[in-house]
Design an enzyme around this catalytic site. Structure first.
Site, mmCIF file in Angstrom:
data_model
loop_
_atom_site.group_PDB
_atom_site.id
_atom_site.type_symbol
_atom_site.label_atom_id
_atom_site.label_comp_id
_atom_site.label_asym_id
_atom_site.label_seq_id
_atom_site.Cartn_x
_atom_site.Cartn_y
_atom_site.Cartn_z
ATOM 1 N N SER A 197 34.918 42.917 45.520
ATOM 2 C CA SER A 197 34.274 42.270 44.386
ATOM 3 C C SER A 197 34.539 40.768 44.390
ATOM 4 O O SER A 197 35.627 40.318 44.760
ATOM 5 C CB SER A 197 34.796 42.869 43.081
ATOM 6 O OG SER A 197 34.397 42.095 41.963
ATOM 7 N N TYR A 240 27.912 38.499 42.048
ATOM 8 C CA TYR A 240 26.992 38.344 40.936
ATOM 9 C C TYR A 240 26.420 36.932 41.049
ATOM 10 O O TYR A 240 27.079 36.031 41.568
ATOM 11 C CB TYR A 240 27.693 38.510 39.586
ATOM 12 C CG TYR A 240 28.185 39.908 39.316
ATOM 13 C CD1 TYR A 240 27.330 40.893 38.836
ATOM 14 C CD2 TYR A 240 29.533 40.234 39.508
ATOM 15 C CE1 TYR A 240 27.789 42.172 38.577
ATOM 16 C CE2 TYR A 240 29.995 41.514 39.252
ATOM 17 C CZ TYR A 240 29.120 42.482 38.783
ATOM 18 O OH TYR A 240 29.571 43.743 38.537
ATOM 19 N N THR A 260 24.686 42.134 43.568
ATOM 20 C CA THR A 260 24.437 43.104 42.503
ATOM 21 C C THR A 260 23.248 42.627 41.686
ATOM 22 O O THR A 260 23.262 41.522 41.133
ATOM 23 C CB THR A 260 25.671 43.249 41.604
ATOM 24 O OG1 THR A 260 26.738 43.816 42.375
ATOM 25 C CG2 THR A 260 25.381 44.169 40.431
ATOM 26 N N LYS A 317 22.494 45.654 45.676
ATOM 27 C CA LYS A 317 23.124 46.810 45.010
ATOM 28 C C LYS A 317 22.556 46.970 43.606
ATOM 29 O O LYS A 317 22.539 46.023 42.820
ATOM 30 C CB LYS A 317 24.639 46.613 44.921
ATOM 31 C CG LYS A 317 25.375 47.740 44.203
ATOM 32 C CD LYS A 317 26.878 47.483 44.203
ATOM 33 C CE LYS A 317 27.635 48.594 43.477
ATOM 34 N NZ LYS A 317 27.444 48.513 42.006
ATOM 35 N N HIS A 373 25.613 51.635 38.863
ATOM 36 C CA HIS A 373 26.750 50.810 38.430
ATOM 37 C C HIS A 373 27.847 51.653 37.770
ATOM 38 O O HIS A 373 28.505 51.207 36.829
ATOM 39 C CB HIS A 373 26.256 49.741 37.443
ATOM 40 C CG HIS A 373 27.018 48.458 37.524
ATOM 41 N ND1 HIS A 373 26.503 47.308 38.067
ATOM 42 C CD2 HIS A 373 28.275 48.128 37.124
ATOM 43 C CE1 HIS A 373 27.384 46.334 37.991
ATOM 44 N NE2 HIS A 373 28.474 46.802 37.419
#
Length: 361
Positions: free
Chosen positions: A103, A126, A152, A229, A253
């Site tokens: 992440s 992100y 994402t 994603k 998610h």
């Protein structure tokens, strides 16, 4: 040990608000069980009198060799579960021959994670309003040996998560997203009654205005493959291929974004049909047994990701616990291979599953 054993141990060891942050979902939390329920409705169709004296679960994903079609989904702040955080997770994933998706809100540096890893790493992003920060992360990941970028796309903002709001959850002091500047992450640490600091931070920092056209900027930064994603429709899968992505992660998610969405396993067949082999497809959602890997492969996925179970293992016993979770899933998958009459990953085909109506294209 079973996954339930790891889960129970993790719940007993973690503070209540931290457990709720890891385990909770959005809205009514209907999506927490939707993927699992969809997978349970799918039945396997085994073949007999096949030579399964030697089964090989190995595969390739975006050019990287894996011991099995299995990886760890991106999750923030592994140090919530263990002091070593993502470094321990990386060691365990390498030991198991599994992919680790890191992440952007990792609690260890990209460089430290890469130094501990012996298996492939992908970096999840992100889209922040500060593009300079995104560019810096991309360049650091490439220099550290990461193999792909994962954007994402189902989170223009963080959905309302009632457990976090009730707890006034904020990232605890001493744990932070060390790959981003403190000022950018400040909102995630400010606890307020009845409000999630995670949601507040996303409203402040996430760019909700991006469109398909913006992907060109990201692709120009690097030669790393781009994976999206959170794609749940054939329409978006088709657009993704047109925009040159190398892979899709079919994911809801972990039940933490759109409530009442179609679950990832239900969406998988239509997305596989839409891309028609033009990019790789990975399933993320409800993976709790080696048989789930087999079901995903039969529906056309190239691999699966598991999320929370890895953190359960991390909370249980650090790197050893994560490795134990991955070994358990791989061992179960190898047994299913033998009992299915499928000695290689390539032997899993649509005829290997009986799909309920909800999962048919």
């Amino acid at each position: 040990m079973t996954l339930r054993t790891y889960e129970a141990a993790a719940k007993g060891r973690l503070p209540g608000p931290v457990w709720d942050f890891l385990a909770g979902g959005s809205g009514t939390e209907s999506m927490l069980t939707a993927g699992r329920e969809a997978l349970d409705r799918i039945r396997l169709r085994p073949r007999c009198l096949v030579d399964v004296s030697r089964c090989d679960p190995g595969t390739e994903l975006l050019g990287a060799r894996l011991a099995a079609p299995l990886g760890i989904a991106p999750m923030a702040y592994h140090r919530l579960a263990d002091p070593e955080g993502e470094v321990a997770t990386a060691r365990a994933a390498g030991e198991a021959g599994a992919l680790l998706t890191v992440s952007m809100f990792a609690s260890r540096t990209l460089e430290d994670i890469a130094a501990a890893a012996s298996g492939p790493l992908w970096l999840q992003l992100y889209w922040l309003k500060r593009r300079d920060l995104l560019a810096d992360l991309v360049h650091r990941a490439e220099a550290a040996g990461f193999r792909a970028l994962v954007l994402t796309v189902d989170a223009p903002r963080v959905a309302s998560r009632p457990r976090d709001a009730a707890n006034g959850f904020a990232v605890p002091a001493g744990i932070r997203a060390v790959n981003l500047s403190p000022e950018v992450m400040a909102a995630s640490h400010g606890s307020r009654d009845g409000e999630s600091a995670i949601a507040r931070h996303s409203m402040e920092q996430f760019d909700a205005s991006i469109t398909w056209d913006d992907l060109a900027w990201l692709r120009e930064l690097t030669s790393l493959p781009l994976v999206l994603k959170g794609v749940l429709t054939a329409e978006d899968a088709e657009l993704a291929v047109k925009h040159g992505v190398s892979g899709l992660i079919v994911s809801n998610h972990g039940g933490r974004q759109l409530d009442f969405a179609t679950s990832a396993p239900e969406c998988l067949p239509e997305i596989v049909a839409a891309v028609d082999g033009r990019c790789q497809v990975v399933l993320d959602g409800g993976i709790r047994h080696g048989a789930d890997i087999a079901k995903a492969l039969c529906m056309g996925a190239d691999a699966v990701l598991t999320g929370r179970p890895a953190l359960w293992g991390l909370a249980h016993s650090g790197a050893e616990g994560v490795a134990g979770v991955l070994r358990l899933l791989i061992d179960e998958f190898e047994e299913v291979m033998a009992l299915m009459g499928a000695p290689t990953v390539a032997d899993f085909a649509p005829s290997g599953v009986a799909l309920p109506t909800c999962c048919r294209t």
